[in-house]
Design a protein around this motif. Structure first.
Motif, PDB file in Angstrom:
ATOM      1  N   MET A 104      91.165 -60.605  91.147  1.00 42.78           N
ATOM      2  CA  MET A 104      92.151 -60.005  92.045  1.00 42.78           C
ATOM      3  C   MET A 104      92.096 -60.653  93.433  1.00 42.78           C
ATOM      4  SD  MET A 104      91.733 -56.023  90.865  1.00 42.78           S
ATOM      5  CE  MET A 104      92.753 -55.344  92.153  1.00 42.78           C
ATOM      6  N   TYR A 139      94.322 -55.796  87.651  1.00 46.54           N
ATOM      7  CA  TYR A 139      93.894 -54.406  87.839  1.00 46.54           C
ATOM      8  C   TYR A 139      94.303 -53.558  86.638  1.00 46.54           C
ATOM      9  CZ  TYR A 139      93.394 -49.662  89.393  1.00 46.54           C
ATOM     10  OH  TYR A 139      93.032 -48.335  89.454  1.00 46.54           O
ATOM     11  N   TYR A 171      92.758 -52.901  94.771  1.00 50.73           N
ATOM     12  CA  TYR A 171      94.093 -52.780  94.186  1.00 50.73           C
ATOM     13  C   TYR A 171      95.094 -52.261  95.220  1.00 50.73           C
ATOM     14  CZ  TYR A 171      97.872 -50.834  91.321  1.00 50.73           C
ATOM     15  OH  TYR A 171      99.095 -50.503  90.792  1.00 50.73           O
TER      16      TYR A 171
END
Length: 109
Positions: free
Chosen positions: A57, A73, A96
């Motif tokens: 991420m 995610y 996230y």
């Protein structure tokens, strides 16, 4: 064989640690292709290690590939729920949310 389980677990922990260290170093040196490749390899080794998802991420975010980071995610969420019946950790959720915020800021431009 039962006697081999501790050895196997020890080797697994070492492998995960090494992959995280190499990927983290690549990420610090802005070698995002290498970091992405190593984090992906990590997930192939053990898809329950949230550090691999967070690394992916972060790496995608540094490349401003927001949709890829969001997909990572969602994959993490799905795997952890299906295999362990748990949600991602608060650290993963915070990352996230940061990715979502960045993607929305980028969309607003």
């Amino acid at each position: 064989m039962p006697w081999s389980l501790p050895l196997r677990e020890n080797l697994h922990v070492k492998l995960v640690s090494r992959i995280l260290a190499w990927a983290g170093q690549a990420e610090e040196n802005t070698q995002m292709e290498t970091a992405l490749s190593l984090y992906q390899r990590g997930l192939e080794t053990d898809d329950l290690v949230e550090d691999f998802y967070r690394g992916l991420m972060r790496s995608y975010s540094k490349r401003e590939e927001w949709s890829a980071a969001i997909k990572v995610y969602r994959r993490c969420q799905k795997v952890l729920s299906a295999r362990m019946g748990v949600e991602p950790s608060s650290a993963t959720k915070r990352l996230y949310m940061s990715v979502l915020e960045s993607s929305q800021t980028e969309d607003a431009k």
